[in-house]
Design a protein around this motif. Structure first.
Motif, PDB file in Angstrom:
ATOM      1  N   ASP A   1       0.824  -1.215   0.000  1.00  0.00           N
ATOM      2  CA  ASP A   1       0.000   0.000   0.000  1.00  0.00           C
ATOM      3  C   ASP A   1       0.854   1.258   0.000  1.00  0.00           C
ATOM      4  OD1 ASP A   1       0.974  -0.413   2.532  1.00  0.00           O
ATOM      5  OD2 ASP A   1      -0.845   0.267   3.559  1.00  0.00           O
ATOM      6  N   ALA A   2       2.143   1.130   0.359  1.00  0.00           N
ATOM      7  CA  ALA A   2       3.016   2.295   0.386  1.00  0.00           C
ATOM      8  C   ALA A   2       3.181   2.917  -1.001  1.00  0.00           C
ATOM      9  CB  ALA A   2       4.382   1.920   0.956  1.00  0.00           C
ATOM     10  N   PHE A   3       3.150   2.078  -2.048  1.00  0.00           N
ATOM     11  CA  PHE A   3       3.253   2.629  -3.403  1.00  0.00           C
ATOM     12  C   PHE A   3       1.932   2.546  -4.177  1.00  0.00           C
ATOM     13  CE2 PHE A   3       4.399  -1.850  -3.816  1.00  0.00           C
ATOM     14  CZ  PHE A   3       3.702  -2.250  -4.934  1.00  0.00           C
ATOM     15  N   LEU A   4       0.996   1.701  -3.728  1.00  0.00           N
ATOM     16  CA  LEU A   4      -0.289   1.613  -4.414  1.00  0.00           C
ATOM     17  C   LEU A   4      -1.177   2.819  -4.104  1.00  0.00           C
ATOM     18  CD1 LEU A   4      -1.220  -2.169  -4.012  1.00  0.00           C
ATOM     19  CD2 LEU A   4      -0.637  -0.981  -6.137  1.00  0.00           C
ATOM     20  N   LYS A   5      -1.201   3.241  -2.837  1.00  0.00           N
ATOM     21  CA  LYS A   5      -2.086   4.347  -2.458  1.00  0.00           C
ATOM     22  C   LYS A   5      -1.726   5.669  -3.146  1.00  0.00           C
ATOM     23  CE  LYS A   5      -4.006   2.693   1.871  1.00  0.00           C
ATOM     24  NZ  LYS A   5      -4.106   2.842   3.330  1.00  0.00           N
ATOM     25  N   PRO A   6      -0.427   6.027  -3.237  1.00  0.00           N
ATOM     26  CA  PRO A   6      -0.123   7.272  -3.965  1.00  0.00           C
ATOM     27  C   PRO A   6      -0.558   7.231  -5.430  1.00  0.00           C
ATOM     28  CG  PRO A   6       1.748   6.607  -2.636  1.00  0.00           C
ATOM     29  CD  PRO A   6       0.761   5.479  -2.590  1.00  0.00           C
ATOM     30  N   ILE A   7      -0.604   6.017  -6.021  1.00  0.00           N
ATOM     31  CA  ILE A   7      -1.014   5.894  -7.422  1.00  0.00           C
ATOM     32  C   ILE A   7      -2.529   5.996  -7.556  1.00  0.00           C
ATOM     33  CG2 ILE A   7      -1.065   4.348  -9.415  1.00  0.00           C
ATOM     34  CD1 ILE A   7       1.564   3.157  -8.430  1.00  0.00           C
ATOM     35  N   LEU A   8      -3.254   5.266  -6.693  1.00  0.00           N
ATOM     36  CA  LEU A   8      -4.711   5.169  -6.820  1.00  0.00           C
ATOM     37  C   LEU A   8      -5.446   6.269  -6.064  1.00  0.00           C
ATOM     38  CD1 LEU A   8      -5.110   1.296  -6.504  1.00  0.00           C
ATOM     39  CD2 LEU A   8      -5.104   2.670  -8.581  1.00  0.00           C
ATOM     40  N   LEU A   9      -4.851   6.743  -4.972  1.00  0.00           N
ATOM     41  CA  LEU A   9      -5.519   7.765  -4.155  1.00  0.00           C
ATOM     42  C   LEU A   9      -5.049   9.140  -4.615  1.00  0.00           C
ATOM     43  CD1 LEU A   9      -7.512   7.583  -1.757  1.00  0.00           C
ATOM     44  CD2 LEU A   9      -5.586   7.893  -0.236  1.00  0.00           C
ATOM     45  N   SER A  10      -5.332   9.442  -5.894  1.00  0.00           N
ATOM     46  CA  SER A  10      -4.797  10.654  -6.506  1.00  0.00           C
ATOM     47  C   SER A  10      -5.445  11.915  -5.965  1.00  0.00           C
ATOM     48  CB  SER A  10      -4.992  10.600  -8.028  1.00  0.00           C
ATOM     49  OG  SER A  10      -6.359  10.415  -8.339  1.00  0.00           O
ATOM     50  N   ARG A  11      -6.752  11.824  -5.690  1.00  0.00           N
ATOM     51  CA  ARG A  11      -7.456  12.983  -5.167  1.00  0.00           C
ATOM     52  C   ARG A  11      -8.229  12.564  -3.926  1.00  0.00           C
ATOM     53  NH1 ARG A  11     -10.534  14.914 -10.491  1.00  0.00           N
ATOM     54  NH2 ARG A  11     -10.738  12.665 -10.669  1.00  0.00           N
ATOM     55  N   GLY A  12      -8.402  13.515  -3.016  1.00  0.00           N
ATOM     56  CA  GLY A  12      -9.110  13.197  -1.793  1.00  0.00           C
ATOM     57  C   GLY A  12      -8.245  12.440  -0.821  1.00  0.00           C
ATOM     58  N   SER A  13      -6.902  12.458  -1.049  1.00  0.00           N
ATOM     59  CA  SER A  13      -6.002  11.681  -0.209  1.00  0.00           C
ATOM     60  C   SER A  13      -5.802  12.314   1.159  1.00  0.00           C
ATOM     61  CB  SER A  13      -4.641  11.519  -0.911  1.00  0.00           C
ATOM     62  OG  SER A  13      -4.104  12.778  -1.239  1.00  0.00           O
ATOM     63  N   ASP A  14      -6.384  13.527   1.381  1.00  0.00           N
ATOM     64  CA  ASP A  14      -6.231  14.171   2.669  1.00  0.00           C
ATOM     65  C   ASP A  14      -7.265  13.689   3.680  1.00  0.00           C
ATOM     66  OD1 ASP A  14      -8.211  15.284   1.094  1.00  0.00           O
ATOM     67  OD2 ASP A  14      -8.063  17.264   2.016  1.00  0.00           O
ATOM     68  N   ILE A  15      -8.021  12.661   3.322  1.00  0.00           N
ATOM     69  CA  ILE A  15      -8.982  12.092   4.272  1.00  0.00           C
ATOM     70  C   ILE A  15      -8.198  11.329   5.347  1.00  0.00           C
ATOM     71  CG2 ILE A  15     -10.898  10.483   4.582  1.00  0.00           C
ATOM     72  CD1 ILE A  15     -11.636  10.977   1.662  1.00  0.00           C
ATOM     73  N   PRO A  16      -8.367  11.662   6.621  1.00  0.00           N
ATOM     74  CA  PRO A  16      -7.625  10.962   7.670  1.00  0.00           C
ATOM     75  C   PRO A  16      -7.963   9.468   7.696  1.00  0.00           C
ATOM     76  CG  PRO A  16      -8.619  12.983   8.506  1.00  0.00           C
ATOM     77  CD  PRO A  16      -9.202  12.757   7.142  1.00  0.00           C
ATOM     78  N   MET A  17      -6.948   8.670   7.963  1.00  0.00           N
ATOM     79  CA  MET A  17      -7.165   7.230   8.031  1.00  0.00           C
ATOM     80  C   MET A  17      -8.128   6.864   9.164  1.00  0.00           C
ATOM     81  SD  MET A  17      -5.636   5.758   5.538  1.00  0.00           S
ATOM     82  CE  MET A  17      -6.104   7.187   4.563  1.00  0.00           C
ATOM     83  N   LEU A  18      -8.160   7.691  10.224  1.00  0.00           N
ATOM     84  CA  LEU A  18      -9.077   7.424  11.336  1.00  0.00           C
ATOM     85  C   LEU A  18     -10.523   7.492  10.871  1.00  0.00           C
ATOM     86  CD1 LEU A  18      -9.493   6.878  14.340  1.00  0.00           C
ATOM     87  CD2 LEU A  18      -9.451   9.357  14.727  1.00  0.00           C
ATOM     88  N   VAL A  19     -10.821   8.420   9.967  1.00  0.00           N
ATOM     89  CA  VAL A  19     -12.188   8.553   9.434  1.00  0.00           C
ATOM     90  C   VAL A  19     -12.572   7.282   8.677  1.00  0.00           C
ATOM     91  CG1 VAL A  19     -13.651   9.823   7.816  1.00  0.00           C
ATOM     92  CG2 VAL A  19     -12.099  11.066   9.328  1.00  0.00           C
ATOM     93  N   ILE A  20     -11.664   6.803   7.840  1.00  0.00           N
ATOM     94  CA  ILE A  20     -11.934   5.582   7.067  1.00  0.00           C
ATOM     95  C   ILE A  20     -12.069   4.387   8.001  1.00  0.00           C
ATOM     96  CG2 ILE A  20     -11.050   4.047   5.274  1.00  0.00           C
ATOM     97  CD1 ILE A  20      -9.582   6.477   4.114  1.00  0.00           C
ATOM     98  N   LEU A  21     -11.195   4.305   9.004  1.00  0.00           N
ATOM     99  CA  LEU A  21     -11.231   3.197   9.965  1.00  0.00           C
ATOM    100  C   LEU A  21     -12.559   3.168  10.709  1.00  0.00           C
ATOM    101  CD1 LEU A  21      -9.947   0.936  11.689  1.00  0.00           C
ATOM    102  CD2 LEU A  21      -8.951   2.723  13.117  1.00  0.00           C
ATOM    103  N   LEU A  22     -12.968   4.311  11.253  1.00  0.00           N
ATOM    104  CA  LEU A  22     -14.231   4.371  12.004  1.00  0.00           C
ATOM    105  C   LEU A  22     -15.422   4.078  11.099  1.00  0.00           C
ATOM    106  CD1 LEU A  22     -13.601   7.509  14.262  1.00  0.00           C
ATOM    107  CD2 LEU A  22     -13.488   5.097  14.913  1.00  0.00           C
ATOM    108  N   GLY A  23     -15.373   4.589   9.863  1.00  0.00           N
ATOM    109  CA  GLY A  23     -16.465   4.327   8.926  1.00  0.00           C
ATOM    110  C   GLY A  23     -16.581   2.855   8.592  1.00  0.00           C
ATOM    111  N   ALA A  24     -15.442   2.208   8.358  1.00  0.00           N
ATOM    112  CA  ALA A  24     -15.457   0.788   8.008  1.00  0.00           C
ATOM    113  C   ALA A  24     -15.928  -0.069   9.181  1.00  0.00           C
ATOM    114  CB  ALA A  24     -14.065   0.352   7.550  1.00  0.00           C
ATOM    115  N   LEU A  25     -15.369   0.177  10.359  1.00  0.00           N
ATOM    116  CA  LEU A  25     -15.748  -0.625  11.529  1.00  0.00           C
ATOM    117  C   LEU A  25     -17.202  -0.367  11.931  1.00  0.00           C
ATOM    118  CD1 LEU A  25     -12.546  -0.325  13.776  1.00  0.00           C
ATOM    119  CD2 LEU A  25     -13.269  -2.261  12.386  1.00  0.00           C
TER     120      LEU A  25
END
Length: 354
Positions: free
Chosen positions: A293-317
């Motif tokens: 994910d260290a090199f996949l995310k910069p490629i695929l997460l081109s826009r909107g990458s400023d979303i905190p990982m905590l937000v995604i974690l809480l949303g998923a859980l």
């Protein structure tokens, strides 16, 4: 006095209208409630895949309706194959196991002594497997309650997994309908957003599209790639139930945890029962998958990458706790979208005050 009478008349008239609209909205919500999650997930799928529809339309001159139907059909097929394989595998394995037990030919292989070195459960697991290998009837009697609890939990997980596949299939079909009517759907969203927020309706609609596609590509897309790579390694290494371990990698990756956590039991298993070479190669492969994910995310997460990982974690859980496997995906996207819209609203308020 006349003014008071007019005010009362208008107040009563407004109350009746509000009450009628509220009842109608609640009624519609009650009717659609079982399908809301599927419709929302279908909308997310349609938003993420619609660029593919445009590409097919431009590249091969396929109408958008046909391109949408083709993508939906392919998606359903891709979901049906693992569902059929899972169902068939469970039925066949269970039937064979029951038949062997009834005929008295079921035998449990003697466990490897290295199992005793497993942390926390090593000694107990080795004792249970040894007893099952030497006297299966006694083992079933002694550990009957534990076996029932494990089987019940496994049945619940498999049932949830099967139900999740069915929900994915239904949402994919609905997504095809949304994509074939994408222009009308987008226009409807812009009208609603404009009604709610004024002249920024179109801007917020575009922000919503960008955020959804970014999260689907950069979070869910990366998780799918990692789970697929993990599945390849699991199959080549000969780890039992590779599909379930790959699913665990998918879930762990979506909640933004290292996939190596889901692969640790498989790594321990290989070091216990297989050659050191195979186990080491699989360990290296697992580390590569976990760090990809260290090199996949910069490629695929081109826009909107400023979303905190905590937000995604809480949303998923939170989504998974509320609605199972489908909620895992929907929760991550919806909470990320809400975060982006909230930040955009705060920025607009600051600019207005400035």
């Amino acid at each position: 006095m006349k003014i008071d009478a007019q005010f009362s008349h208008h107040a009563i008239d407004a109350f009746i209208k509000i009450a009628a609209i509220s009842i109608l909205v609640m009624w519609c919500f009650s009717i659609l409630r079982p399908f809301i999650l599927l419709i929302v997930w279908a909308g997310i799928i349609a938003t993420a895949l619609y660029p593919v529809v445009g590409w097919l339309n431009n590249k091969f001159s396929i109408s958008k309706s046909k391109a949408s139907g083709l993508i939906s059909f392919v998606g359903v097929l891709l979901l049906l194959v693992p569902l059929i394989l899972l169902s068939t595998g469970i039925y066949t394995s269970t039937s064979d196991l029951v038949a062997e037990y009834q005929s008295g030919t079921l035998s449990i292989p003697k466990p490897d002594a290295s199992i005793q070195d497993w942390p926390l459960i090593g000694e107990k697991a080795y004792a249970a497997f040894s007893l099952a290998a030497s006297n299966l009837e006694l083992a079933l009697t002694k550990y009957g309650e534990e076996i029932k609890a494990i089987l019940s939990k496994m049945a619940s997980i498999l049932g949830s997994l099967g139900g999740g596949f069915v929900q994915f299939i239904i949402s994919t079909i609905i997504a095809g309908v949304f994509m074939s009517n994408a222009d009308k759907c987008e226009r409807a969203f812009i009208l609603v957003a404009t009604r709610l927020t004024g002249p920024k309706g179109e801007e917020l609609t575009q922000l919503s599209k960008t955020t959804v596609r970014s999260v689907v590509q950069g979070v869910i897309g990366v998780a799918v790639i990692q789970s697929t790579a993990a599945a390849l390694g699991l199959v080549l290494a000969g780890v039992p139930a590779a599909g379930l371990w790959a699913l665990a990698v998918l879930l762990v990756a979506i909640v933004q945890l290292p996939p190596i956590l889901a692969l640790l039991p498989a790594i321990i298993y290989l070091f216990s029962v297989d050659t050191t070479t195979t186990a080491v190669i699989f360990l290296v492969w697992s580390l590569l998958v976990s760090g990809s994910d260290a090199f996949l995310k910069p490629i695929l997460l081109s826009r909107g990458s400023d979303i905190p990982m905590l937000v995604i974690l809480l949303g998923a859980l939170g989504g998974m706790a509320m609605s199972g496997i489908v909620g895992l995906f929907v929760g991550a996207v919806i909470l990320s979208l809400t975060y982006k819209l909230f930040v955009a609203w705060l920025d607009s308020e600051v600019r207005t005050e400035g």
